[in-house]
Design an enzyme around this catalytic site. Structure first.
Site, PDB file in Angstrom:
ATOM      1  N   GLY A 292      -5.308  -9.153   1.033  1.00  0.00           N
ATOM      2  CA  GLY A 292      -5.512  -8.927   2.559  1.00  0.00           C
ATOM      3  C   GLY A 292      -6.261  -7.924   3.190  1.00  0.00           C
ATOM      4  N   TYR A 334       3.472   1.139  13.675  1.00  0.00           N
ATOM      5  CA  TYR A 334       3.911   1.952  12.550  1.00  0.00           C
ATOM      6  C   TYR A 334       3.488   3.408  12.334  1.00  0.00           C
ATOM      7  CZ  TYR A 334       2.906  -2.978  10.894  1.00  0.00           C
ATOM      8  OH  TYR A 334       2.844  -4.314  10.619  1.00  0.00           O
ATOM      9  N   CYS A 361      -0.990   0.821  29.924  1.00  0.00           N
ATOM     10  CA  CYS A 361       0.171   1.646  30.818  1.00  0.00           C
ATOM     11  C   CYS A 361       1.285   1.651  29.881  1.00  0.00           C
ATOM     12  CB  CYS A 361       0.406   0.872  32.031  1.00  0.00           C
ATOM     13  SG  CYS A 361      -0.941   0.751  33.148  1.00  0.00           S
TER      14      CYS A 361
HETATM   15  C1  LIG Z   1       0.982 -10.082   3.941  1.00  0.00           C
HETATM   16  C2  LIG Z   1       0.949 -10.851   2.655  1.00  0.00           C
HETATM   17  C3  LIG Z   1      -0.188 -10.532   2.021  1.00  0.00           C
HETATM   18  C4  LIG Z   1      -1.455  -9.602   2.189  1.00  0.00           C
HETATM   19  O1  LIG Z   1      -1.070  -8.202   2.159  1.00  0.00           O
HETATM   20  P1  LIG Z   1      -2.095  -7.150   2.191  1.00  0.00           P
HETATM   21  O2  LIG Z   1      -1.245  -6.163   2.332  1.00  0.00           O
HETATM   22  O3  LIG Z   1      -2.841  -7.284   3.494  1.00  0.00           O
HETATM   23  O4  LIG Z   1      -2.625  -7.338   0.848  1.00  0.00           O
HETATM   24  C5  LIG Z   1      -0.178 -11.255   0.689  1.00  0.00           C
HETATM   25  N1  LIG Z   1       0.942 -12.115   0.418  1.00  0.00           N
HETATM   26  C6  LIG Z   1       1.820 -12.366   1.366  1.00  0.00           C
HETATM   27  C7  LIG Z   1       2.891 -13.190   1.054  1.00  0.00           C
HETATM   28  C8  LIG Z   1       1.882 -11.686   2.362  1.00  0.00           C
HETATM   29  O5  LIG Z   1       2.901 -11.880   3.280  1.00  0.00           O
END
Ligand SMILES: *Cc1c(COP(=O)(O)O)cnc(C)c1O
Length: 443
Positions: A292, A334, A361
């Protein structure tokens, strides 16, 4: 700020991305503005697909759409031959509206509702990643009602702890996600799933965390999952056709981050799989991964206008921008670190150390602590890099601030892919009950 992809400082001393001068982008689209370097997104997709092709294994690379889920992004993922992960009806709807092929959509999540399951079966999606026993039986029952047989991966928790921020580690035993490998629950789930008539069990899924900079976590997960595959085949006569190793491949937000090349992560996984399965004399399953952040994170830049500033002698100087935790909540969540530059005076020397605050705020509404900048004036443009993942996706309307527009830039052209929210959007779902109408109160 680290310049990557098509980002560069142009002859006018300003930041340029995708051939577009950010000062022009600000004038045309306003700020705050999310800018996405389309060429860099496509390059990242290709790095994954090419690395898997080189391995010779059967594969799917699913873009984890939660990182940045808008219709134009779904189109790009489709064009680049990716599959797509969704975790809610809203993400599924977005993908379907964008025309993303349903058979390459995978549905994740630890608490899918019956309505979401129905919607996904009706759309004929490619795979459900089942998280727990309640879901497994509910999915089988709904599929039976619809006369469908659904493809399933079981999410297992392999007990691998990735070296990452504890809020986003999910591979360790104490996790809300998945069937535990160590305590036998994964084994029991395989046994049950393979006996259910409306479930077609493809294999297992594991996701060990996020923002991972080493291959060890992945190779450990490969070993655990592969050993499990062999046990399950011997004892239950169930053969995995698919093993999904999740996402979590790290990116460079700041100097301190040292991600590997995409090809290095992929090679570690595919080599591990090949070695293990050839030694075990077991047919090599298809390998899926789910990046992702590493697809979109580095391709995103957020452009702000500098407004006010406040100097506390001997303590620190704040500069405030026209966005903040509403468009990027990751510092507040974070304490995530980012780099930034004064985008309209990109060649000037940094002589000040400032803390970049937002306009909400909330004292925790900050974006960057101790950023080295040339003296920033009201009206200057501040560009924060690596905001492509989990920024727009996590944006909110706190303080009734309108979410910014998103533009894709490429070859000197900028296309709005999400409009800036309007005041109409802000009150669009509000309802004043008749008894509170102004006329009613006046009576
Ligand atoms: C969040 C997530 C991803 C993607 O994670 P990245 O760190 O953005 O690559 C892939 N698989 C699952 C099951 C996730 O929860």
């Amino acid at each position: 700020m680290y310049l990557h992809g098509t980002s560069k400082v142009n002859d006018n001393g300003r930041l340029e991305i995708g051939g577009c001068d950010v000062q022009d982008l600000a004038a045309q689209h306003g700020t705050p503005l999310y800018i996405v370097d389309e060429a860099l997104v496509r390059q990242r997709c290709r790095e994954y697909v090419d690395a898997f092709r080189a391995s010779g294994l059967q594969f799917q690379v699913a873009y984890a759409s939660k990182a940045f889920c808008v219709m134009a992004m779904c189109r790009i993922a489709d064009e680049e031959g990716m599959s797509l992960d969704v975790v809610s009806d809203g993400e599924l709807y977005t993908a379907l509206q964008a025309g993303f092929p349903a058979h390459r959509i995978h549905f994740h999540g630890n608490n899918k509702t019956p309505e979401e399951i129905e919607m996904a079966i009706d759309a004929n999606i490619g795979c459900f990643v089942v998280d727990n026993f309640i879901e497994l039986h509910m999915l089988n029952a709904i599929a039976a009602e619809k006369g469908a047989v659904v493809k399933v991966l079981l999410r297992i928790t392999p007990g691998v702890e990735a070296h990452t921020h504890e809020y986003i580690s999910t591979g360790q035993q104490d996790s809300k996600f998945g069937f535990d490998l160590a305590n036998g629950s994964a084994y029991k789930a395989i046994k049950e799933a393979s006996s259910l008539p409306n479930i077609d069990l493809l294999g297992v899924h594991s996701h060990i965390g996020s923002q991972i900079f080493e291959v060890e976590g992945f190779t450990m997960a490969v070993e655990k999952v592969s050993a499990f595959a062999v046990d399950v085949r011997r004892e239950l006569d169930v053969t995995f056709r698919v093993i999904n190793l999740g996402g979590g491949f790290g990116i460079r937000y700041t100097e301190g981050d040292t991600p590997l090349q995409v090809s290095e992560y992929v090679k570690a996984i595919t080599d591990g799989i090949k070695t293990f399965f050839s030694q075990a004399g077991y047919p090599t399953p298809e390998i899926w991964v789910e990046p992702g952040r590493s697809i979109v994170g580095e391709a995103g830049t957020t452009l702000y206008t500098v407004g006010t500033s406040k100097e506390i002698p001997g303590v620190r100087k704040y500069i405030a921008v026209d966005g903040g935790m509403t468009d990027n909540p990751r510092f507040a969540l974070y304490e995530s670190k980012y780099e930034a530059m004064l985008a309209n005076r990109a060649t000037e020397k940094a002589t000040e150390t400032v803390t970049v605050a937002g306009k909400c705020c909330e004292s925790g509404d900050k974006l960057i602590i101790d950023l080295e900048l040339p003296p920033a004036k009201t009206g200057d443009l501040l560009a924060v890099s690596c905001t492509g993942a989990y920024n727009y996706a996590m944006a909110s309307n706190y303080n009734r601030i309108r979410r910014p527009a998103v533009v894709f830039v490429k070859d000197g052209q900028s296309d709005v892919v999400v409009k800036r929210e309007s005041f109409g959007d802000i009150v669009g779902n509000d309802i004043i009950p008749a008894r509170l109408e102004k006329e009613a109160v006046a009576k």
